[in-house]
Scaffold this motif. Structure first.
Motif, PDB file in Angstrom:
ATOM      1  N   ARG A   1      62.330  11.461  43.711  1.00  0.00           N
ATOM      2  CA  ARG A   1      62.640  11.138  45.105  1.00  0.00           C
ATOM      3  C   ARG A   1      61.429  11.242  46.027  1.00  0.00           C
ATOM      4  O   ARG A   1      61.503  10.803  47.174  1.00  0.00           O
ATOM      5  CB  ARG A   1      63.793  12.007  45.615  1.00  0.00           C
ATOM      6  CG  ARG A   1      63.637  13.497  45.466  1.00  0.00           C
ATOM      7  CD  ARG A   1      64.991  14.173  45.716  1.00  0.00           C
ATOM      8  NE  ARG A   1      64.934  15.622  45.646  1.00  0.00           N
ATOM      9  CZ  ARG A   1      64.984  16.327  44.535  1.00  0.00           C
ATOM     10  NH1 ARG A   1      65.070  15.704  43.368  1.00  0.00           N
ATOM     11  NH2 ARG A   1      64.937  17.645  44.567  1.00  0.00           N
ATOM     12  N   VAL A   2      60.328  11.833  45.571  1.00  0.00           N
ATOM     13  CA  VAL A   2      59.050  11.681  46.267  1.00  0.00           C
ATOM     14  C   VAL A   2      58.323  10.513  45.617  1.00  0.00           C
ATOM     15  O   VAL A   2      58.209  10.445  44.389  1.00  0.00           O
ATOM     16  CB  VAL A   2      58.193  12.955  46.179  1.00  0.00           C
ATOM     17  CG1 VAL A   2      56.841  12.733  46.847  1.00  0.00           C
ATOM     18  CG2 VAL A   2      58.911  14.125  46.839  1.00  0.00           C
ATOM     19  N   LEU A   3      57.856   9.575  46.429  1.00  0.00           N
ATOM     20  CA  LEU A   3      57.228   8.365  45.908  1.00  0.00           C
ATOM     21  C   LEU A   3      55.720   8.553  45.826  1.00  0.00           C
ATOM     22  O   LEU A   3      55.061   8.819  46.833  1.00  0.00           O
ATOM     23  CB  LEU A   3      57.567   7.173  46.801  1.00  0.00           C
ATOM     24  CG  LEU A   3      59.063   6.920  47.042  1.00  0.00           C
ATOM     25  CD1 LEU A   3      59.254   5.758  48.001  1.00  0.00           C
ATOM     26  CD2 LEU A   3      59.786   6.676  45.731  1.00  0.00           C
ATOM     27  N   TYR A   4      55.186   8.421  44.617  1.00  0.00           N
ATOM     28  CA  TYR A   4      53.739   8.500  44.402  1.00  0.00           C
ATOM     29  C   TYR A   4      53.224   7.128  43.994  1.00  0.00           C
ATOM     30  O   TYR A   4      53.911   6.375  43.288  1.00  0.00           O
ATOM     31  CB  TYR A   4      53.406   9.503  43.302  1.00  0.00           C
ATOM     32  CG  TYR A   4      53.850  10.916  43.593  1.00  0.00           C
ATOM     33  CD1 TYR A   4      53.098  11.746  44.418  1.00  0.00           C
ATOM     34  CD2 TYR A   4      55.015  11.436  43.031  1.00  0.00           C
ATOM     35  CE1 TYR A   4      53.494  13.043  44.680  1.00  0.00           C
ATOM     36  CE2 TYR A   4      55.418  12.727  43.285  1.00  0.00           C
ATOM     37  CZ  TYR A   4      54.657  13.533  44.112  1.00  0.00           C
ATOM     38  OH  TYR A   4      55.053  14.813  44.365  1.00  0.00           O
TER      39      TYR A   4
ATOM     40  N   PHE B   1      48.217   8.920  45.721  1.00  0.00           N
ATOM     41  CA  PHE B   1      48.672   9.291  47.063  1.00  0.00           C
ATOM     42  C   PHE B   1      50.190   9.274  47.132  1.00  0.00           C
ATOM     43  O   PHE B   1      50.870   8.656  46.305  1.00  0.00           O
ATOM     44  CB  PHE B   1      48.084   8.362  48.129  1.00  0.00           C
ATOM     45  CG  PHE B   1      48.426   6.910  47.971  1.00  0.00           C
ATOM     46  CD1 PHE B   1      49.496   6.348  48.650  1.00  0.00           C
ATOM     47  CD2 PHE B   1      47.655   6.088  47.157  1.00  0.00           C
ATOM     48  CE1 PHE B   1      49.799   5.004  48.522  1.00  0.00           C
ATOM     49  CE2 PHE B   1      47.952   4.743  47.016  1.00  0.00           C
ATOM     50  CZ  PHE B   1      49.027   4.199  47.695  1.00  0.00           C
ATOM     51  N   LYS B   2      50.712   9.988  48.145  1.00  0.00           N
ATOM     52  CA  LYS B   2      52.144   9.973  48.416  1.00  0.00           C
ATOM     53  C   LYS B   2      52.467   8.741  49.251  1.00  0.00           C
ATOM     54  O   LYS B   2      51.804   8.475  50.252  1.00  0.00           O
ATOM     55  CB  LYS B   2      52.568  11.228  49.167  1.00  0.00           C
ATOM     56  CG  LYS B   2      54.056  11.307  49.451  1.00  0.00           C
ATOM     57  CD  LYS B   2      54.382  12.404  50.458  1.00  0.00           C
ATOM     58  CE  LYS B   2      54.001  11.975  51.863  1.00  0.00           C
ATOM     59  NZ  LYS B   2      54.409  12.920  52.910  1.00  0.00           N
ATOM     60  N   ALA B   3      53.523   8.029  48.848  1.00  0.00           N
ATOM     61  CA  ALA B   3      53.888   6.789  49.543  1.00  0.00           C
ATOM     62  C   ALA B   3      55.197   6.928  50.307  1.00  0.00           C
ATOM     63  O   ALA B   3      55.732   5.929  50.782  1.00  0.00           O
ATOM     64  CB  ALA B   3      53.979   5.647  48.541  1.00  0.00           C
TER      65      ALA B   3
ATOM     66  N   ALA C   1      54.808  24.535  45.459  1.00  0.00           N
ATOM     67  CA  ALA C   1      55.464  23.777  46.526  1.00  0.00           C
ATOM     68  C   ALA C   1      55.719  22.312  46.167  1.00  0.00           C
ATOM     69  O   ALA C   1      56.665  21.706  46.670  1.00  0.00           O
ATOM     70  CB  ALA C   1      54.630  23.854  47.812  1.00  0.00           C
ATOM     71  N   HIS C   2      54.902  21.727  45.296  1.00  0.00           N
ATOM     72  CA  HIS C   2      55.042  20.312  44.970  1.00  0.00           C
ATOM     73  C   HIS C   2      55.886  20.088  43.712  1.00  0.00           C
ATOM     74  O   HIS C   2      55.972  18.957  43.218  1.00  0.00           O
ATOM     75  CB  HIS C   2      53.662  19.680  44.784  1.00  0.00           C
ATOM     76  CG  HIS C   2      52.818  19.729  46.022  1.00  0.00           C
ATOM     77  ND1 HIS C   2      52.472  18.620  46.744  1.00  0.00           N
ATOM     78  CD2 HIS C   2      52.262  20.777  46.684  1.00  0.00           C
ATOM     79  CE1 HIS C   2      51.726  18.971  47.795  1.00  0.00           C
ATOM     80  NE2 HIS C   2      51.587  20.283  47.763  1.00  0.00           N
ATOM     81  N   PHE C   3      56.499  21.156  43.212  1.00  0.00           N
ATOM     82  CA  PHE C   3      57.326  21.046  42.006  1.00  0.00           C
ATOM     83  C   PHE C   3      58.818  21.154  42.308  1.00  0.00           C
ATOM     84  O   PHE C   3      59.632  21.201  41.393  1.00  0.00           O
ATOM     85  CB  PHE C   3      56.923  22.128  40.998  1.00  0.00           C
ATOM     86  CG  PHE C   3      55.602  21.857  40.339  1.00  0.00           C
ATOM     87  CD1 PHE C   3      55.537  21.262  39.094  1.00  0.00           C
ATOM     88  CD2 PHE C   3      54.414  22.178  40.977  1.00  0.00           C
ATOM     89  CE1 PHE C   3      54.320  20.998  38.490  1.00  0.00           C
ATOM     90  CE2 PHE C   3      53.189  21.926  40.385  1.00  0.00           C
ATOM     91  CZ  PHE C   3      53.141  21.328  39.132  1.00  0.00           C
ATOM     92  N   CYS C   4      59.178  21.223  43.591  1.00  0.00           N
ATOM     93  CA  CYS C   4      60.578  21.440  43.963  1.00  0.00           C
ATOM     94  C   CYS C   4      61.502  20.309  43.527  1.00  0.00           C
ATOM     95  O   CYS C   4      62.693  20.529  43.305  1.00  0.00           O
ATOM     96  CB  CYS C   4      60.684  21.640  45.475  1.00  0.00           C
ATOM     97  SG  CYS C   4      60.007  23.219  46.057  1.00  0.00           S
ATOM     98  N   THR C   5      60.982  19.105  43.412  1.00  0.00           N
ATOM     99  CA  THR C   5      61.854  17.962  43.108  1.00  0.00           C
ATOM    100  C   THR C   5      62.134  17.814  41.623  1.00  0.00           C
ATOM    101  O   THR C   5      63.005  17.034  41.245  1.00  0.00           O
ATOM    102  CB  THR C   5      61.226  16.651  43.614  1.00  0.00           C
ATOM    103  OG1 THR C   5      59.945  16.485  43.000  1.00  0.00           O
ATOM    104  CG2 THR C   5      61.072  16.674  45.120  1.00  0.00           C
TER     105      THR C   5
ATOM    106  N   ILE D   1      64.411  17.528  49.711  1.00  0.00           N
ATOM    107  CA  ILE D   1      63.157  17.466  48.948  1.00  0.00           C
ATOM    108  C   ILE D   1      62.670  18.858  48.574  1.00  0.00           C
ATOM    109  O   ILE D   1      62.294  19.110  47.428  1.00  0.00           O
ATOM    110  CB  ILE D   1      62.066  16.727  49.759  1.00  0.00           C
ATOM    111  CG1 ILE D   1      62.560  15.336  50.191  1.00  0.00           C
ATOM    112  CG2 ILE D   1      60.782  16.599  48.943  1.00  0.00           C
ATOM    113  CD1 ILE D   1      62.872  14.393  49.061  1.00  0.00           C
ATOM    114  N   VAL D   2      62.686  19.776  49.541  1.00  0.00           N
ATOM    115  CA  VAL D   2      62.038  21.085  49.333  1.00  0.00           C
ATOM    116  C   VAL D   2      62.937  22.219  49.805  1.00  0.00           C
ATOM    117  O   VAL D   2      62.481  23.156  50.473  1.00  0.00           O
ATOM    118  CB  VAL D   2      60.671  21.140  50.048  1.00  0.00           C
ATOM    119  CG1 VAL D   2      59.662  20.261  49.350  1.00  0.00           C
ATOM    120  CG2 VAL D   2      60.807  20.733  51.527  1.00  0.00           C
ATOM    121  N   SER D   3      64.185  22.193  49.447  1.00  0.00           N
ATOM    122  CA  SER D   3      65.106  23.258  49.847  1.00  0.00           C
ATOM    123  C   SER D   3      64.626  24.622  49.355  1.00  0.00           C
ATOM    124  O   SER D   3      64.013  24.746  48.293  1.00  0.00           O
ATOM    125  CB  SER D   3      66.505  22.978  49.289  1.00  0.00           C
ATOM    126  OG  SER D   3      67.327  24.130  49.383  1.00  0.00           O
TER     127      SER D   3
END
Length: 552
Positions: free
Chosen positions: A208-211, A267-269, A453-457, A503-505
């Motif tokens: 759900r985070v677009l890279y 990059f994050k899109a 922090a970037h592994f929550c999804t 995304i980051v609950s």
């Protein structure tokens, strides 16, 4: 004379036309050869990552370095230790009226055993009764609650432990660590029904985070989607699995004549939209059922007396105090963090003291922005620590600062993908484990790691695998250079809105926090328990606490 001149003009025009013809012919040949060279370069697969022609999704969690039987068993126990109670299955979705409502719920401070007074060193327990929006008691557990004990006038606070009895009631347990009036605070972060939605997102929608990455060669360029977990489809993938750690990463192969090794950045899109239904969104309402306080039934405060010097014998079994079931890592008192472990705490009240502490040291910081802020803090408060301009992206780094008079070198580098930042050159996508293997280490070396922090999804197995590789590298580093100081920072609480929560609950983070503490337990490292520090502190939850709070 004019006849002769006309003759020369005709010859001149003929020569000019012949020259133009040969010039265009040679240019066409050169362009064809150049295009051929570019095509051979841009479509060359012999040197770079090879495309995968098969479908790929998150069913490859076992990839990477082979797990030992002990590590496989550890992963099993880790997943069991963070397993969250699930609400009983129902044939249809639950209406909002039957979900947990903090306004109808309450907690009560239980009296001391035997009706005696409270003393420092005792354990305080509060019973939380959850009800739905109709005022009916809940019959099952799974709500995500936070609890803390604090004394605002003393600048004191400590995190509490929440026990789920899985029948709609919970115990919030605190260790009494200072004298005076203390107040209990209980917060509903998510009702159990919202947790079910988040669990489904993590397992079913890890992308759900677009890279994205840009592929470029000559005049050709194309941007494609990348991720650890890509949707199953027929498009071939470029495989960027790290050869040393086995950490996987993939991008869709460009449709133009561009090979996988023409990728230039990451990059994050953005984020996926429409992740939940309108009905599910009602479970994430700020001020209603998202990070909302639960009221006390009766007084939320008790008075704590000094610790007893001589404890009387217990004459009756009914008067036996309950065993201490909570051991916090520390607490705040007069605004300063006091560790309850074997760590010697030092308070740095001025830049000179900090400079003397890191004098003659090389400090390496690896991870996400929660450790980058330590770098920013030090370069902000130490006047002689000068940032060396590496012309790096503002958020991603790498960064370096030096203090030549005091022989201090400070470095920061972000961890490898997934990393949710602005365009970052692929030459700067480094995995922490590989960076640690490149360090000599020693008594003049300090390593600080914060990766979460970037592994929550993603499913928790992805995070366990990443930490396993980092832990292996830490063990190798300490084996070859036992004097190296290694500091590991845990996860911390953050502000929550509907968009952030999906995304980051904090529910994702609390499980990663449990994993990182368990996986580094027993190693010769120092743990910064950022989770308890942010829970016990009086400031609002913030992924990036203000500079003044970092001083403690």
């Amino acid at each position: 004379m004019w006849k002769c001149l006309s003759k020369y003009v005709c010859i001149f025009l003929l020569l000019t036309l012949s020259g133009v013809f040969f010039l265009f012919r040679n240019i066409s040949i050169l362009e064809w050869k150049l295009d051929l060279c570019i095509w051979e370069l841009c479509s060359n697969h012999s040197e770079g990552p090879t495309p995968l022609d098969h479908n790929q999704s998150c069913n490859h969690l076992s990839q990477g370095q082979e797990r030992t039987p002990e590590e496989a068993l550890e992963e099993h126990y880790l997943l069991e230790s963070i397993a969250w109670p699930e609400p009983p299955p129902r044939p249809t979705s639950i209406p909002l009226e039957q979900t947990s409502d903090p306004a109808h719920s309450h907690f009560a401070v239980l009296p001391a055993v035997g009706g005696r007074e409270w003393h420092v060193g005792d354990q305080l327990e509060s019973l939380v009764l959850m009800k739905d929006f109709q005022g009916h008691p809940k019959s099952h557990g799974g709500d995500f609650l936070l609890a803390r004990l604090h004394s605002p006038e003393l600048g004191a606070g400590v995190a509490g432990q929440v026990l789920d009895h899985q029948n709609g009631t919970y115990s919030a347990i605190f260790l009494l660590l200072w004298e005076g009036s203390v107040q209990v605070e209980v917060t509903l972060v998510h009702p159990s029904e919202a947790v079910a939605v988040l669990r489904n997102l993590r397992e079913e929608r890890p992308n759900r985070v677009l890279y994205k990455s840009l592929f470029k060669c000559g005049l050709l360029s194309e941007t494609t989607m990348c991720n650890l977990c890509l949707p199953t489809n027929q498009e071939p993938l470029c495989n960027y699995t790290d050869p040393h750690t086995g950490e996987p990463w993939y991008c869709y192969k460009p449709k133009q004549l561009l090979s996988c090794d023409t990728r230039i950045n990451h990059f994050k899109a953005g984020y996926q939209k429409d992740l939940i239904t309108d009905k599910e969104a009602l479970l994430f309402q700020s001020g209603v059922n998202l990070k909302t306080r639960i009221r006390a039934k009766g007084s939320a405060s008790v008075t704590v007396l000094p610790k007893k010097k001589d404890k009387p014998k217990v004459e009756s079994s009914h008067a036996k105090p309950a065993p201490v079931r909570t051991t916090p890592s520390g607490y705040y008192f007069q605004g300063s963090w006091q560790s309850l472990g074997d760590v010697v705490m030092r308070q740095f009240n001025d830049p000179t003291a900090i400079t003397q502490c890191v004098k003659g040291k090389v400090v390496y910081m690896y991870g996400d922005s929660t450790v980058r802020q330590y770098y920013e803090f030090l370069t902000n408060v130490l006047p002689e620590l000068k940032d060396f301009n590496l012309r790096s992206p503002v958020r991603a780094g790498p960064f370096m600062a030096v203090d030549i008079p005091h022989n201090i070198l400070l470095k920061y580098r972000s961890h490898g993908p997934p990393i949710t930042w602005t365009p970052l050159s692929i030459s700067q996508l480094r995995y922490v484990a590989n960076e640690l293997d490149g360090l000599a280490g020693g008594s003049d070396t300090v390593v600080v790691i914060s990766v979460w922090a970037h592994f929550c999804t993603f499913p928790v197995q992805v995070y366990i695998r990443r930490l396993r590789h980092i832990r292996r590298a830490v063990v190798r580093l300490l084996n070859r250079a036992p004097g190296t100081v290694v500091v590991v920072r845990s996860a911390n609480l953050r502000a929550q809105s509907l968009e952030e929560t999906l995304i980051v609950s904090d529910w994702f983070s609390v499980q990663l926090d449990g994993v990182i503490k368990a996986m580094f337990r027993g190693l010769n490292i120092k743990l910064v328990d950022a989770w308890e520090m942010t829970l016990a502190h009086h400031l609002p939850h913030n992924i990036h606490p203000p500079l003044r709070s970092l001083r403690t």
